[in-house]
Each structure stands twice: as C-alpha cells, then as structure tokens.
Design an enzyme around this catalytic site. Sequence first.
Site, PDB file in Angstrom:
ATOM      1  N   GLY A  17       0.985  -0.913  -0.119  1.00 38.78           N
ATOM      2  CA  GLY A  17      -0.421   0.545   0.186  1.00 38.78           C
ATOM      3  C   GLY A  17       0.785   1.122   0.260  1.00 38.78           C
ATOM      4  N   THR A  19       2.605   2.232  -2.520  1.00 38.30           N
ATOM      5  CA  THR A  19       3.386   2.635  -3.652  1.00 38.30           C
ATOM      6  C   THR A  19       2.468   2.233  -4.615  1.00 38.30           C
ATOM      7  N   ARG A  41       7.561  -3.961   2.004  1.00 36.80           N
ATOM      8  CA  ARG A  41       9.184  -4.525   2.412  1.00 36.80           C
ATOM      9  C   ARG A  41      10.137  -3.165   2.945  1.00 36.80           C
ATOM     10  N   PHE A  98       8.007  -8.973 -13.803  1.00 37.14           N
ATOM     11  CA  PHE A  98       9.756  -8.473 -14.897  1.00 37.14           C
ATOM     12  C   PHE A  98       8.952  -9.075 -16.224  1.00 37.14           C
ATOM     13  N   SER A 106      15.577 -18.371 -13.551  1.00 33.13           N
ATOM     14  CA  SER A 106      16.349 -19.388 -12.542  1.00 33.13           C
ATOM     15  C   SER A 106      14.890 -19.981 -11.692  1.00 33.13           C
ATOM     16  N   TYR A 148      -4.635 -11.260 -17.786  1.00 28.69           N
ATOM     17  CA  TYR A 148      -4.167 -12.499 -18.278  1.00 28.69           C
ATOM     18  C   TYR A 148      -3.999 -13.161 -17.137  1.00 28.69           C
ATOM     19  N   LYS A 163      -1.525 -15.382 -10.999  1.00 30.38           N
ATOM     20  CA  LYS A 163      -2.566 -14.096 -11.142  1.00 30.38           C
ATOM     21  C   LYS A 163      -3.209 -15.310 -10.782  1.00 30.38           C
ATOM     22  N   GLY A 190      -6.155  -3.358 -16.599  1.00 30.20           N
ATOM     23  CA  GLY A 190      -5.373  -2.973 -17.928  1.00 30.20           C
ATOM     24  C   GLY A 190      -4.187  -2.405 -17.393  1.00 30.20           C
ATOM     25  N   ARG A 200       9.515  -2.653 -14.672  1.00 34.77           N
ATOM     26  CA  ARG A 200       9.732  -4.300 -14.607  1.00 34.77           C
ATOM     27  C   ARG A 200       9.135  -4.242 -15.912  1.00 34.77           C
TER      28      ARG A 200
HETATM   29  C1  HXC Z   1      14.950 -11.353 -14.642  1.00 33.76           C
HETATM   30  C2  HXC Z   1      15.347 -11.259 -12.163  1.00 33.76           C
HETATM   31  C3  HXC Z   1      14.973  -9.904 -12.767  1.00 33.76           C
HETATM   32  C4  HXC Z   1      14.826  -9.526 -14.146  1.00 33.76           C
HETATM   33  C5  HXC Z   1      15.587 -10.504 -11.073  1.00 33.76           C
HETATM   34  N1  HXC Z   1      14.995 -11.420 -11.271  1.00 33.76           N
HETATM   35  N2  HXC Z   1      14.594  -9.611 -11.191  1.00 33.76           N
HETATM   36  N3  HXC Z   1      15.826 -12.666 -13.854  1.00 33.76           N
HETATM   37  N4  HXC Z   1      15.206 -11.069 -15.019  1.00 33.76           N
HETATM   38  N5  HXC Z   1      14.257  -8.245 -14.873  1.00 33.76           N
HETATM   39  C6  HXC Z   1      15.313 -12.930 -11.168  1.00 33.76           C
HETATM   40  C7  HXC Z   1      17.101 -12.943 -10.031  1.00 33.76           C
HETATM   41  O1  HXC Z   1      18.101 -12.525 -10.176  1.00 33.76           O
HETATM   42  C8  HXC Z   1      16.744 -13.632  -8.482  1.00 33.76           C
HETATM   43  O2  HXC Z   1      16.880 -14.974  -8.881  1.00 33.76           O
HETATM   44  C9  HXC Z   1      15.099 -13.920  -8.694  1.00 33.76           C
HETATM   45  O3  HXC Z   1      14.610 -13.090  -9.787  1.00 33.76           O
HETATM   46  C10 HXC Z   1      15.146 -13.116  -7.337  1.00 33.76           C
HETATM   47  O4  HXC Z   1      15.431 -11.513  -7.356  1.00 33.76           O
HETATM   48  P1  HXC Z   1      15.545 -10.683  -6.142  1.00 33.76           P
HETATM   49  O5  HXC Z   1      16.112  -9.393  -6.651  1.00 33.76           O
HETATM   50  O6  HXC Z   1      16.765 -11.158  -5.060  1.00 33.76           O
HETATM   51  O7  HXC Z   1      14.099 -11.012  -5.552  1.00 33.76           O
HETATM   52  P2  HXC Z   1      13.308  -9.819  -4.553  1.00 33.76           P
HETATM   53  O8  HXC Z   1      14.673  -9.329  -3.715  1.00 33.76           O
HETATM   54  O9  HXC Z   1      12.104 -10.846  -3.533  1.00 33.76           O
HETATM   55  O10 HXC Z   1      12.407  -8.878  -5.561  1.00 33.76           O
HETATM   56  C11 HXC Z   1      11.017  -9.574  -6.204  1.00 33.76           C
HETATM   57  C12 HXC Z   1      11.524  -9.088  -7.668  1.00 33.76           C
HETATM   58  C13 HXC Z   1      11.142  -7.380  -7.241  1.00 33.76           C
HETATM   59  C14 HXC Z   1      10.068  -9.850  -8.023  1.00 33.76           C
HETATM   60  C15 HXC Z   1      12.246  -9.271  -8.699  1.00 33.76           C
HETATM   61  O11 HXC Z   1      11.219  -6.926  -9.079  1.00 33.76           O
HETATM   62  C16 HXC Z   1      10.550  -7.036  -6.531  1.00 33.76           C
HETATM   63  O12 HXC Z   1      10.436  -6.010  -5.527  1.00 33.76           O
HETATM   64  N6  HXC Z   1       9.141  -6.267  -7.031  1.00 33.76           N
HETATM   65  C17 HXC Z   1       7.907  -6.007  -6.140  1.00 33.76           C
HETATM   66  C18 HXC Z   1       7.454  -5.228  -7.391  1.00 33.76           C
HETATM   67  C19 HXC Z   1       6.878  -5.418  -8.537  1.00 33.76           C
HETATM   68  O13 HXC Z   1       7.179  -6.157  -9.241  1.00 33.76           O
HETATM   69  N7  HXC Z   1       5.574  -4.946  -9.380  1.00 33.76           N
HETATM   70  C20 HXC Z   1       4.739  -4.820 -10.240  1.00 33.76           C
HETATM   71  C21 HXC Z   1       3.864  -5.208 -10.118  1.00 33.76           C
HETATM   72  S1  HXC Z   1       3.144  -4.980 -11.648  1.00 33.76           S
HETATM   73  P3  HXC Z   1      19.014 -16.410  -8.694  1.00 33.76           P
HETATM   74  O14 HXC Z   1      18.616 -17.298  -9.666  1.00 33.76           O
HETATM   75  O15 HXC Z   1      19.163 -14.285  -9.468  1.00 33.76           O
HETATM   76  O16 HXC Z   1      18.786 -15.612  -7.205  1.00 33.76           O
HETATM   77  C22 HXC Z   1       2.123  -6.569 -12.184  1.00 33.76           C
HETATM   78  C23 HXC Z   1       1.405  -6.693 -12.874  1.00 33.76           C
HETATM   79  C24 HXC Z   1       1.689  -5.407 -14.202  1.00 33.76           C
HETATM   80  O17 HXC Z   1       2.049  -7.115 -10.910  1.00 33.76           O
HETATM   81  C25 HXC Z   1       0.946  -5.647 -15.570  1.00 33.76           C
HETATM   82  C26 HXC Z   1       0.888  -4.723 -16.548  1.00 33.76           C
HETATM   83  C27 HXC Z   1      -0.214  -4.535 -17.549  1.00 33.76           C
HETATM   84  P1  NAP Z   2       4.974  -0.923  -7.368  1.00 34.03           P
HETATM   85  O1  NAP Z   2       3.665   0.120  -6.909  1.00 34.03           O
HETATM   86  O2  NAP Z   2       5.451  -1.854  -7.585  1.00 34.03           O
HETATM   87  O3  NAP Z   2       3.207  -2.159  -6.174  1.00 34.03           O
HETATM   88  C1  NAP Z   2       3.139  -3.861  -5.968  1.00 34.03           C
HETATM   89  C2  NAP Z   2       3.852  -3.850  -4.515  1.00 34.03           C
HETATM   90  O4  NAP Z   2       4.066  -4.582  -3.659  1.00 34.03           O
HETATM   91  C3  NAP Z   2       4.910  -2.584  -3.271  1.00 34.03           C
HETATM   92  O5  NAP Z   2       4.451  -1.834  -3.094  1.00 34.03           O
HETATM   93  C4  NAP Z   2       5.794  -3.467  -3.068  1.00 34.03           C
HETATM   94  O6  NAP Z   2       6.402  -2.856  -1.875  1.00 34.03           O
HETATM   95  C5  NAP Z   2       4.746  -4.699  -2.162  1.00 34.03           C
HETATM   96  N1  NAP Z   2       5.598  -6.007  -2.043  1.00 34.03           N
HETATM   97  C6  NAP Z   2       6.379  -6.842  -3.596  1.00 34.03           C
HETATM   98  N2  NAP Z   2       6.994  -7.292  -3.351  1.00 34.03           N
HETATM   99  C7  NAP Z   2       6.410  -8.247  -1.398  1.00 34.03           C
HETATM  100  C8  NAP Z   2       6.548  -8.536  -0.452  1.00 34.03           C
HETATM  101  N3  NAP Z   2       7.373 -10.055  -0.508  1.00 34.03           N
HETATM  102  N4  NAP Z   2       6.190  -8.635   0.644  1.00 34.03           N
HETATM  103  C9  NAP Z   2       5.205  -6.946   0.812  1.00 34.03           C
HETATM  104  N5  NAP Z   2       4.766  -6.069  -0.195  1.00 34.03           N
HETATM  105  C10 NAP Z   2       5.561  -6.489  -1.109  1.00 34.03           C
HETATM  106  O7  NAP Z   2       3.052  -1.976  -8.748  1.00 34.03           O
HETATM  107  P2  NAP Z   2       1.149  -1.818  -9.062  1.00 34.03           P
HETATM  108  O8  NAP Z   2       1.092  -1.436 -10.773  1.00 34.03           O
HETATM  109  O9  NAP Z   2       0.688  -0.544  -7.996  1.00 34.03           O
HETATM  110  O10 NAP Z   2       0.507  -3.301  -9.151  1.00 34.03           O
HETATM  111  C11 NAP Z   2       0.000  -3.477  -8.082  1.00 34.03           C
HETATM  112  C12 NAP Z   2      -1.200  -4.194  -8.160  1.00 34.03           C
HETATM  113  O11 NAP Z   2      -1.816  -4.296  -9.713  1.00 34.03           O
HETATM  114  C13 NAP Z   2       0.020  -5.751  -7.581  1.00 34.03           C
HETATM  115  O12 NAP Z   2      -1.347  -6.779  -7.998  1.00 34.03           O
HETATM  116  C14 NAP Z   2      -0.026  -5.947  -9.550  1.00 34.03           C
HETATM  117  O13 NAP Z   2      -0.193  -6.632  -9.700  1.00 34.03           O
HETATM  118  C15 NAP Z   2      -2.147  -5.404  -9.984  1.00 34.03           C
HETATM  119  N6  NAP Z   2      -1.677  -4.806 -10.757  1.00 34.03           N
HETATM  120  C16 NAP Z   2      -0.810  -3.588 -11.800  1.00 34.03           C
HETATM  121  C17 NAP Z   2      -1.261  -3.500 -12.914  1.00 34.03           C
HETATM  122  C18 NAP Z   2      -0.209  -2.410 -13.744  1.00 34.03           C
HETATM  123  O14 NAP Z   2      -1.055  -1.384 -15.081  1.00 34.03           O
HETATM  124  N7  NAP Z   2       0.238  -1.284 -12.856  1.00 34.03           N
HETATM  125  C19 NAP Z   2      -1.699  -4.088 -13.962  1.00 34.03           C
HETATM  126  C20 NAP Z   2      -2.910  -5.883 -13.732  1.00 34.03           C
HETATM  127  C21 NAP Z   2      -1.922  -5.468 -12.522  1.00 34.03           C
HETATM  128  P3  NAP Z   2       7.874  -3.335  -1.377  1.00 34.03           P
HETATM  129  O15 NAP Z   2       8.862  -3.427  -2.725  1.00 34.03           O
HETATM  130  O16 NAP Z   2       8.376  -2.079  -0.769  1.00 34.03           O
HETATM  131  O17 NAP Z   2       7.961  -4.273  -0.567  1.00 34.03           O
END
Ligand code: HXC
Ligand code: NAP
Length: 283
Positions: A17, A19, A41, A98, A106, A148, A163, A190, A200
């Site tokens: 909540g 971001t 986190r 991502f 991996s 999706y 999902k 969407g 990402r």
């Molecule tokens: C390939 C990757 C990578 C990348 C991480 N990894 N990023 N591999 N491409 N871009 C690999 C790392 O090398 C590692 O593997 C493993 O993934 C875990 O990475 P960490 O960085 O250690 O993990 P962690 O700290 O837990 O981070 C989680 C994360 C990161 C998902 C990788 O991106 C994150 O914190 N995301 C949170 C916010 C987020 O993703 N928001 C977007 C939501 S949008 P190895 O083997 O090297 O250890 C969404 C829907 C969007 O969900 C739809 C849009 C239309």
């Molecule tokens: P975002 O800002 O990156 O939100 C993701 C949040 O999840 C961050 O605040 C992150 O905070 C938190 N998070 C990630 N890993 C976590 C963990 N292990 N424990 C606790 N919190 C964690 O992205 P967003 O675009 O607003 O996405 C919000 C939601 O909408 C997600 O469910 C996403 O799949 C969905 N969605 C988004 C889109 C879009 O177009 N934006 C489209 C479809 C669906 P920390 O990294 O600080 O932990």
Amino acid sequence: MFSTGLLNNRTILITGGATGLGRSMAFKFGSLGASVGIMSRSEKRLSATVDDLMKAGINAAFHVADVRKPEEIHTAVDAMENEIGHFNTLINNAAGNFISPLEYLSPNAVDSILGIVLHGTFYCTLDLGKRWIERKNGGTVLNIVTTYATTGSAYVAPSAAAKGGVLALTKSLAAEWAKYGIRHVAIAPGAFPTEGAWSRLAPTKDLSDRMLERIPFKRFGTHEELTDLAAFLISDGASFINGEAVSIDGGEAIANASQFGFLSDLSEQDWKAIRELTRRPKA
Ligand code: HXC
Ligand code: NAP
C-alpha cells in the site's frame, strides 16, 4: 461519485500500500472514511505514505512485513490492529513481476514471483480469515489480479500462473467462506502506469507505446478509475457480489482476442470494395 461516509465502518489492510495502485487505493478509501493499514518491505516508503495519509486527515498505520513470511504478516497485523482497530477488509495488492522469456529464469526467480503473488495472497487471506472467523463479524477480501489471469500471457508466465491461482482462490473462498460472512471479489486491471510496473514491464518508451497501441481507447487507465471500482466493490453497496472478477482495461483484452480486430486499419475505400465482394450474388 460516492457519499463521503461510504467506508466509515471499514478498517482496511492494503498489502503493497505504499506505492502505485495500493497507495492510490489507500487515499481513496481514507477519503471515504476508512482507516487504513499498509504493509510491505520498505519501511521508508511505508512511513512516507502514512505521513501523507495522516496529513490528509486519514487514520493510518504501517508495519514492515514480507508477504512471503506468515509470521511477519501475523506480527504486522497484530501491531496495526492495536493502533487502528480490527481489520474488516483486506486488499491483496502486493505483487512481483518482470518481463522475461521463461527459459532465462532461475528457479529462484520463478519462486520469487509465485511466493509474493500466490503464496503471499494465501498467507494474508489465511491470517485475516482466521481472525474474522473467530470474531464472527465477517469480512471482505479484494484481490488485485490481471486480465491475463484468465488467458495466460507470454513473457510473464510466473505472474500469469500466480494471478490465475489467486483468481481460483477468489472463487473457491467465495463459495467456502460465505457462511462466515466473508465476501471475495477481484479486480483485473489492464494497463495503469506506475513506477513499479513500468520499470519492470515497459522499461523503454517504445515498449510503453506498444502497450498503448493495444488499447482500443488509445490511453492507459487512470488511478481514479481503478480506485473508484475498488471502493464500490468493497463497499456494502456490492454486498451480493461474491466470487466475481471485474476487468478494467478499456477493452484491451477483448480487442486483442477479437478474431477480426485486424480489420481496424481498413479504409472506407477498402470497405466499399469488400462490400461488393461479400454481397450475396443477385439471382
Ligand atoms: C530476470 C530477475 C529479474 C529480471 C530479478 N530476477 N529480476 N531475473 N529478469 N528482471 C531474479 C534474480 O536474479 C533472482 O534470481 C530472483 O529473480 C529473485 O530476485 P531478487 O531481486 O533477489 O528478489 P526480490 O528481492 O524478492 O525481488 C522480487 C522481484 C522485484 C519481483 C524480483 O522485481 C520486486 O521487488 N518487485 C516488486 C514490485 C513489482 O514487481 N511491481 C510490479 C507489479 S506489476 P537468482 O537466481 O539470481 O537468485 C504486475 C502486473 C502488471 O504485477 C501488468 C501490467 C499490464
Ligand atoms: P507496485 O507499485 O510495484 O506495487 C507492488 C507493491 O507490492 C509494492 O508496494 C511492493 O512494496 C509490494 N511488495 C512486493 N513484494 C512484496 C513482498 N514480498 N511483501 C510485501 N510487499 C511486497 O505496482 P502496481 O502497478 O501498483 O501494482 C499493484 C497491483 O496491481 C499488483 O497486484 C499488480 O499485479 C496489479 N496490476 C497492476 C497493473 C498496472 O498496470 N500497474 C496491471 C495489472 C495488475 P515493496 O517493494 O516495498 O515491498
């Protein structure tokens, strides 16, 4: 769109909540009278968002927890409930994602996405659900999925699988926990630009433009549009909606599944010629 006290009786936990869409939902729900607890986190981001919520006159609390760790969730919920009262609504919004060909990943990368999205949603739902069942006051769960979740998608397979699992959980518990007065709904967004998603999933202007091109309205969704839908779905106004996932994507998913959608670029001249070719021949 809503009366100001719509969510007066709500204390809402929003995972992720601090971001993006989670933060926007916190402000929307707070502006409608809810108290809000946020959990993720990064303490820095949580603390800054709670400061901003409180400046806006919203009763808010935060606690650091990784949704992959059930004991951290439990401690965080206890602490926030002491501060702002018992939660009666849960928004499973935290996610990790991502774009990548699956073969480049991996096992740890796959686990990371499944852990945050699928296991994290299970753990938060389980923690709050057990409290609600014991308290006998019901509750509401809103899961944020994606369009999706039903179709799958190339290049985000772990997210799509996770999902899809969350969508199945939404429907399963809608049937199973209704007897406890616990309602489940989901939103399938969407494209809604946020820093977290775009960094990402659309890290260049070209990729972002190509995402835009897929949307029939040729624009992205706004946070206001999504938070309005979320406020309605968690409100008592939607109390008979249970197990439903509402898409909000400007028609993107349907347009791109549309078999003859490719005809959009035909000119008036083209259509005139086609009319002649396709009319039933005169007898
Ligand atoms: C390939 C990757 C990578 C990348 C991480 N990894 N990023 N591999 N491409 N871009 C690999 C790392 O090398 C590692 O593997 C493993 O993934 C875990 O990475 P960490 O960085 O250690 O993990 P962690 O700290 O837990 O981070 C989680 C994360 C990161 C998902 C990788 O991106 C994150 O914190 N995301 C949170 C916010 C987020 O993703 N928001 C977007 C939501 S949008 P190895 O083997 O090297 O250890 C969404 C829907 C969007 O969900 C739809 C849009 C239309
Ligand atoms: P975002 O800002 O990156 O939100 C993701 C949040 O999840 C961050 O605040 C992150 O905070 C938190 N998070 C990630 N890993 C976590 C963990 N292990 N424990 C606790 N919190 C964690 O992205 P967003 O675009 O607003 O996405 C919000 C939601 O909408 C997600 O469910 C996403 O799949 C969905 N969605 C988004 C889109 C879009 O177009 N934006 C489209 C479809 C669906 P920390 O990294 O600080 O932990």
